[in-house]
Design a protein around this motif. Structure first.
Motif, PDB file in Angstrom:
ATOM      1  N   GLN A 122      -4.218  -0.147  17.411  1.00 53.99           N
ATOM      2  CA  GLN A 122      -5.281   0.723  17.907  1.00 53.99           C
ATOM      3  C   GLN A 122      -6.441   0.752  16.913  1.00 53.99           C
ATOM      4  N   ALA A 123      -6.107   0.860  15.634  1.00 52.50           N
ATOM      5  CA  ALA A 123      -7.146   0.950  14.602  1.00 52.50           C
ATOM      6  C   ALA A 123      -8.017  -0.302  14.593  1.00 52.50           C
ATOM      7  N   VAL A 124      -7.396  -1.472  14.775  1.00 59.56           N
ATOM      8  CA  VAL A 124      -8.162  -2.723  14.760  1.00 59.56           C
ATOM      9  C   VAL A 124      -9.069  -2.798  15.988  1.00 59.56           C
ATOM     10  N   LYS A 149     -26.726   0.679  11.089  1.00 58.76           N
ATOM     11  CA  LYS A 149     -26.854   0.759   9.627  1.00 58.76           C
ATOM     12  C   LYS A 149     -28.328   0.650   9.214  1.00 58.76           C
ATOM     13  N   PHE A 158     -14.988  -2.281  18.011  1.00 55.16           N
ATOM     14  CA  PHE A 158     -16.119  -1.729  18.767  1.00 55.16           C
ATOM     15  C   PHE A 158     -17.104  -1.002  17.851  1.00 55.16           C
ATOM     16  N   GLY A 159     -16.576  -0.344  16.833  1.00 53.92           N
ATOM     17  CA  GLY A 159     -17.469   0.272  15.855  1.00 53.92           C
ATOM     18  C   GLY A 159     -18.397  -0.773  15.254  1.00 53.92           C
ATOM     19  N   LEU A 160     -17.832  -1.918  14.880  1.00 50.62           N
ATOM     20  CA  LEU A 160     -18.633  -2.967  14.237  1.00 50.62           C
ATOM     21  C   LEU A 160     -19.581  -3.629  15.235  1.00 50.62           C
ATOM     22  N   GLU A 177     -10.260  -0.345  17.791  1.00 48.98           N
ATOM     23  CA  GLU A 177     -11.352   0.636  17.692  1.00 48.98           C
ATOM     24  C   GLU A 177     -12.425   0.167  16.710  1.00 48.98           C
ATOM     25  N   LEU A 178     -11.969  -0.349  15.566  1.00 48.58           N
ATOM     26  CA  LEU A 178     -12.940  -0.786  14.553  1.00 48.58           C
ATOM     27  C   LEU A 178     -13.805  -1.925  15.094  1.00 48.58           C
ATOM     28  N   ILE A 220     -10.637  -1.534  26.382  1.00 50.58           N
ATOM     29  CA  ILE A 220     -11.835  -0.797  25.972  1.00 50.58           C
ATOM     30  C   ILE A 220     -13.089  -1.555  26.409  1.00 50.58           C
ATOM     31  N   ASN A 271     -22.389  -1.272  16.022  1.00 51.78           N
ATOM     32  CA  ASN A 271     -23.233  -1.259  14.825  1.00 51.78           C
ATOM     33  C   ASN A 271     -24.224  -2.399  14.822  1.00 51.78           C
ATOM     34  N   ASN A 290       0.809  -1.221   0.000  1.00 48.18           N
ATOM     35  CA  ASN A 290       0.000   0.000   0.000  1.00 48.18           C
ATOM     36  C   ASN A 290       0.848   1.281   0.000  1.00 48.18           C
TER      37      ASN A 290
END
Lengths: 207, 207
Positions: free
Chosen positions: A114-116, A132, A121-123, A118-119, A172, A126, A19
């Motif tokens: 951190q990104a994983v 959604k 918990f977002g999912l 956080e995501l 978290i 959701n 990437n």
């Protein structure tokens, strides 16, 4: 111990696109050439082992992301001294063949812990709160009918593997008031602090 | 001090539908009637003050959710002794008129503190990680192009009002590694524990 790295004229092969922009790769290529090395970057993946061997055969250093790298390819690459894995996991690399051929393997752990977490918990929120579907409903004038959700608080929160990502996730989950269940081969200090319960994966999935 | 509650034949008016099934209301109505009281439950909101006065006029006890209740309506209700607000906030009730008329007002705080705090993070992570748009993209074979998000970690997280919900929210934001900014008229113990920074709302919104 790996083979001795450094010295002139290292042939560095980026065997699949990672990437990074072509502009950036060109910048690195020029820097490396100024120091007497070569950088060859492929813009698409090899379709089979034969094509892979052709690309890797003369490489001193290999850059790879998450494409599988078989023992067959590694054993065919007699100059290979190092594999730089631009990915956290390295279970797609035939590590035993690397050991036998004295090839140093380095992975890229930690770039997304951190990104994983956080995501995750977002999912989870959701799904638990039907965010959604609620978004869709409210845009066509529908109500919350059948969309009432539930809280994370007090729920069993299972974590498979208690490494860096698992531990960030657990911290978290603790703030959300979850009961934390962990499957891992060893116990950790943080687990004690958070009062996690250790369970083998099959038991954990039943909770 | 409110007026004396209790005694026989209280007329209880549920002036707008609250989130309870008709079956449940009927159950309560029968229980109350067995004890000598009346329960009148309206299945839709009054359209204007005149209709509201008509409904409330003879009530001893009023049950209301978040429909505005004006001083005009309260002053017209000479039997009213208590207002039970099926809602956390009560700034839609003319409290001064309640005080003048010696009417006890009780609200329903705390029933959704955890749910509100959790949903806040669900919505924030949704926005920061483009979860809804990513869901849409992946279902039509699109990529993550223009959908790469960002972490909560290290961001300024503003909280207006540091009551029960604000404090629950702050605890979770701390676990995500946010800098917590709070607007509140007083300082709290938890604020000190979490190292929050107090700022007036206009400054907070600039951060």
């Amino acid at each position: 111990m790996g083979k001795i790295l450094g010295g002139d004229n290292m042939k560095i092969v980026m065997v699949e696109p990672i990437n990074i922009s072509m502009m950036k790769i060109e910048e690195y290529r020029q820097q490396l050439e100024a120091e007497g090395h070569q950088l060859i970057a492929y813009s698409s993946r090899a379709e089979n082992d034969q094509e892979m061997i052709k690309r890797v055969k003369e490489a001193d250093i290999l850059i790879i992301a998450n494409q599988p790298l078989s023992a067959k390819v590694i054993n065919a690459s007699k100059d290979l001294k190092m594999i730089s894995v631009a990915f956290t996991g390295f279970d797609h690399i035939a590590m035993e063949a690397c050991r036998e051929n004295d090839i140093l393997v380095s992975n890229s752990s930690g770039y997304a812990n951190q990104a994983v977490a956080e995501l995750a918990f977002g999912l989870v929120i959701n799904l638990m709160r039907n965010i959604k579907d609620s978004d869709g409903a409210v845009r066509v004038g529908k109500t919350r009918k059948n969309l009432i959700g539930n809280e994370l608080f007090g729920k069993n929160f299972g974590i498979i593997g208690f490494g860096s990502i698992g531990q960030k996730t657990a911290k978290i989950a603790a703030a959300f008031g979850c009961n934390i269940l962990v499957d891992d081969h060893k116990q950790h200090k943080l687990g004690e602090e958070l009062g996690v319960e250790y369970l083998p994966i099959d038991k954990l999935m039943q909770e």
